[in-house]
Enzyme design. Structure first.
Site, short mmCIF file in Angstrom:
data_model
loop_
_atom_site.label_atom_id
_atom_site.label_comp_id
_atom_site.label_asym_id
_atom_site.label_seq_id
_atom_site.Cartn_x
_atom_site.Cartn_y
_atom_site.Cartn_z
N ARG A 150 15.78 15.00 61.42
CA ARG A 150 16.07 13.65 60.92
C ARG A 150 15.07 13.25 59.85
NH1 ARG A 150 15.12 10.57 65.50
NH2 ARG A 150 14.58 12.42 66.70
N HIS A 204 14.20 12.31 74.79
CA HIS A 204 14.27 12.58 73.36
C HIS A 204 15.73 12.46 72.93
CE1 HIS A 204 14.03 14.70 69.53
NE2 HIS A 204 12.71 14.69 69.62
#
Length: 654
Positions: A352, A329
């Site tokens: 994000r 990740h």
């Protein structure tokens, strides 16, 4: 508070009151009621001791009273063998267990840790679905969701498993909402998704909320004897008969006598829901065998993630698939107070999704932040020249770090997460671009230029990396903007590989045949996500395949049990008498064996609950003697506290 200790007559009265409440709710039979009342009138010391400490907590009174009297365990002998043994207590295991229980079945849940929840409890971004009833679906459709998942899976996509995942997604979210009672009213668009379809609570972290709800629903069956939960218990072996059918498990108690013999439990079906192996760095680990170059990467998975379920299944001839596909990740938080800790808190995709941007040590953006995890991670690791040339990571190379920066608008959109990360000291509030540049160790004009270009790209609708979706932009006056920033690093997050299964969750052998009596759901299985899991599909996989397994396991035809819950119910606890508590008195109860916490204006005695807390006892003990409202509301909905009336001391005053 100076009150006199209860007399023996008082305790008899408390005991009879508790017994009456249990009988009125059909949690005990008439025969058991008569036995307990007789014991109370005979002033049985054990029963009166229970009344003294547990008369206001009927769940615990019922549980502990089972060791008293001849009728304490009222389960008929023919029902002794459970319909299923579930190994692991994350969302996949609990979903399987609850679905068996709701059909009238009997289950034993085995968990090697002291608390339930596993890595599911840590989930932060949400659960994908298209398209539950009542959702504003925009232009999303199941086919679009399927194609996004296939694209992320790459050439490892197994279409029959992906189709099972996405076609059951709407029902999965509806089940969590309606059966478990989880609020999933907010939606976000994560990386790799063409539409907003990742559901999360409006007032809580999704993993904590989901695990609390489903754990509560499962535990509601404890009072009927239909579920038994064994913690601190490791399954060391799967048993099978001469025809090859799995018949049960062998268990060792991790908190008992080391020399005590192992226990064998029998059941016609065993469900493996033990998670992945991303935290095992031993020389003989699956990580060392399949991806040795990743051994030095930090991980978000708990230290319990060692792949034992895979070992149990392969010992019986189960096939594995995609074992080398381990998701790195892009964003795990670097804790400034403990930067070298190999276990990281995930900086969820949502950071994000709401508009957070990634900036490297030179002050530049370098990717479309809404790209897939594999893409963003590749762009990060590409800062290493050797990797950029070969696309092979050198295990001796330094793992690069980056800044994750949110504007005030982005932070407001992800407020629950931002508050949670701030509370943990992982995300810093910074006023003005000059202070942001100072925090990053860069010239202010460089940072200003990068942010101005981002604003310009957003106005044009696309940037050099192909990013075309812009949310949470910084305000025009960067000197007046409030930023939220933290340091992130690529982390091991999820194992796409695991035990081979079919679309019903049956474990497959090397020849592709189902192993009778053996099932798997969640991260322990492989193939569902292909080469790369799409963000938000983990909780979905757990719910979908846990539910499928829980609904296919045959259950015996039993008489309805008294008090069997049809929803996440619990005995209505006799409400404790409350009184006012001052901050001074609250502060005196700050020990692990005497832990009071103020939440939303009320003081609760959480001493006994701490060890049951899915996120661990320490996070409760840290709040002992204090007002824990801010920390609580970063994770949970206020409504959860309605289940704690039995440990309510009273309002905080003064």
């Amino acid at each position: 508070d100076g009150a006199a200790p209860p007399t023996e007559d008082n305790l008899v009265d408390l005991a009879v009151g508790a017994i009456s409440a249990l009988a009125s709710g059909n949690y005990i039979s008439e025969e058991r009621e008569a036995e307990l009342v007789s014991l109370a009138f005979r002033r049985d010391s054990n029963l009166l001791t229970l009344a003294k400490y547990y008369s206001t907590s009927l769940d615990k009174f019922l549980l502990h009273s089972k060791s008293i009297g001849a009728l304490g365990d009222e389960i008929p002998p023919e029902d002794d063998e459970p319909d299923a043994i579930v190994v692991g207590s994350g969302l996949a295991g609990l979903a399987a267990a609850l679905n068996v229980l709701d059909r009238g079945g009997k289950v034993v849940v085995v968990e090697k840790e002291h608390r339930l929840g596993g890595n599911s409890n840590k989930a932060s971004s949400g659960i994908n679905a298209c398209c539950p009833d009542g959702d504003d679906t925009d232009e999303d459709a199941v086919d679009i969701f399927r194609n996004d998942t296939i694209k992320s899976a790459g050439d490892g996509a197994q279409l029959h498993l992906i189709d099972t995942l996405v076609s059951n997604s709407a029902d999965a979210v509806s089940w969590l909402r309606d059966r478990v009672g989880v609020d999933l009213s907010l939606k976000a668009q994560l990386g790799g998704h063409r539409w907003k379809r990742t559901h999360r609570p409006k007032n809580g972290m999704v993993g904590a909320e989901v695990i609390y709800g489903v754990q509560k629903a499962v535990k509601a069956y404890e009072k009927t004897g239909m579920v038994k939960i064994l913690v601190d218990s490791r399954v060391t072996n799967l048993t099978r008969d001469d025809e090859g059918r799995v018949t049960g498990v062998t268990i060792e108690n991790l908190r008992g006598d080391a020399d005590a013999p192992a226990t064998t439990l029998s059941a016609p079906n065993v469900v493996l829901a033990t998670g992945g192996f991303a935290s095992d760095r031993a020389p003989e680990s699956y990580l060392a065998r399949y991806r040795p170059e990743l051994l030095k990467f930090p991980a978000t998975a708990g230290p319990w993630s060692k792949g034992e379920g895979i070992t149990l299944a392969t010992a019986l001839g189960a096939r594995t698939v995609n074992m080398d596909k381990i998701q790195v990740h892009p964003t795990g938080w670097v804790d400034p107070s403990d930067p070298f800790n190999p276990n990281k808190v995930l900086a969820g995709e949502l950071m994000r999704g709401v508009g957070g941007i990634l900036i490297n040590r030179n002050g530049d953006r370098f990717c479309d932040e809404l790209g897939t995890r594999a893409y963003v991670t590749d762009r990060m690791l590409g800062h290493d020249p050797e990797y950029a040339a070969s696309r092979i990571w050198n295990e001796e190379a330094e793992i690069p770090q980056f800044s994750l920066v949110l504007s005030s608008a982005a932070a407001e959109d992800g407020r629950k997460h931002v508050t949670h990360y701030q509370h943990k000291g992982l995300l810093k509030e910074i006023h003005g671009v000059a202070a942001l540049a100072e925090w990053m160790g860069l010239e202010v004009e460089k940072v200003r230029s990068t942010l101005r270009k981002y604003q310009s790209d957003a106005a044009n609708g696309i940037d050099e990396f192909g990013k075309s979706s812009y949310r949470g932009l910084p305000i025009s006056d960067l000197d007046s903007e409030t930023f939220y920033a933290g340091t992130v690093v690529p982390v091991l997050h999820y194992c796409m590989g695991g035990i081979a299964i079919d679309e019903t969750g049956s474990v497959l052998d090397e020849n592709g045949n189902a192993i009778p009596g053996l099932h798997a759901a969640g991260e322990v299985s492989g193939g569902v996500h292909g080469n790369n899991r799409l963000g938000g599909n983990s909780l979905l996989e757990c719910t979908v395949f846990g539910t499928i397994v829980g609904r296919k396991v045959p259950v015996k035809d039993r008489k309805p049990r008294a008090g069997a819950p049809g929803a996440a119910a619990r005995p209505a606890a006799a409400k404790a008498k409350t009184r006012e508590v001052t901050p001074e008195e609250l502060g005196k109860h700050a020990a692990e064996d005497d832990c009071w916490v103020a939440i939303h204006g009320n003081v609760y005695d959480l001493t006994d609950f701490a060890e049951e807390h899915p996120a661990g006892a320490q996070s409760i003990f840290e709040l002992g003697g204090k007002d824990g409202t801010e920390a609580f509301q970063a994770i949970h909905n206020e409504e959860i506290m309605e289940d704690f009336d039995d440990v309510l001391i009273g309002p905080l005053v003064g």
